[in-house]
Design an enzyme around this catalytic site. Sequence first.
Site: not given
Length: 397
Positions: A208, A276, A286, A304-305, A337, A341
């Site tokens: 990302n 995610d 490859k 999800d750390i 959130k 979390k």
Amino acid sequence: MLASKRILLIVGGGIAAFKSLDLIRRLRERGASVTPVLTRAGAEFVTPLSVSALAGQKVYQDLFDLTDEAEMGHIELSRSADLVVVAPATADLMAKMAQGHADDLASTLLLATDTPVLVAPAMNVRMWEHRATRRNRATLDADGIMFVGPNEGDMACGEYGPGRMSEPLEIVAAIEAALADGPLKGRRVLVTSGPTHEPIDPVRYIANRSSGAQGTAIARALSALGAEVVFVTGPADVPPPAGVEVVPVQTAQQMLEAVEAALPVDAAVFAAAVADWRVAKESASKMKKTSGGLPQIEFAENPDILARVAGAKKNRPSLVVGFAAETDDVVANATAKRKRKGCDWIVANDVSAGTGIMGGTENDITLITDDGAEDWPRLAKDQVAARLAERIAGALV
Ligand code: C5P
């Protein structure tokens, strides 16, 4: 920041000892006094005369030097500093420290001292990676010895890998961090940062746009307030701050392992943009274009750390801070959130295209705590970091 600080610098025997001459200059430029100690092996690489000329002080070399004992005994010498720095620290010096040997002046000082100790290792890559050195490193970590480096790169012996001593300015930054006397002194804080890379095959990965800028700034700001910072970072664009313990990782799974290994900590800030999903089965070779159609890639969910650490029964940090990068309904989504979390605070920001926040130098955040949502003005990421670090310090008292 180093004005009138007293550094006892032990120069061990390695080719990197030449960098310690520059380190002495850099420390003195910043107002520190440097009392140099040269091991017998160190004196094979740099001369006592260069060391003492640069330090502007006598260089100590021998445990049984009676004049020294009359002037200043080795016990007093070991305790007369604000910080003991070992640079370069050879594999042998580290082994002696881990075992508590005291068979020369340097090892005796290290055993006798009641002052914090910072070590800058320098050795061949195989020696650094040898199990014995890893064991010694773990022992020294557990004993509260601080480390800076080693760096990865070309080595004087012709090999490549971790083992190069940190550069003088990196060691200076680590010394400043070790001596930083702020409200977070004695606190250990974890920061995750950067993107993660999730491999598809040996050459492709999912990533990302996170640059790691905000996480890096937060780690630096926490360190400037005196915290001992563990910085777990994915492959970021900006270099990690000096003076913190850097744990580089690639994937979310590796990030989770590094985070769990860093616990317990007093506070944890999860600024990383963790993927995610990962590819369920990374291809060992490859993937080829075929006439048979497009490849089918199956995804698996990453751990999800943040949620794991926030919900942990054992070793939950007293303050857990998450980030919420949103493109719509920022405050509502971030508030939900925070609950989902189980973290204490959420730093929410709008990363829609056009805000220039993702990968940019500024941030516009809302801090969501038990007390509700607090809108901050748009600030440089460094300023957001400084303000957040102050808030963390305030919450930990
Ligand atoms: O769910 P979302 O990715 O929006 O949550 C963002 C927050 O959760 C950030 O603090 C991020 O570092 C953390 N996170 C994590 N592990 C994941 C996903 C997100 O720690 N797998």
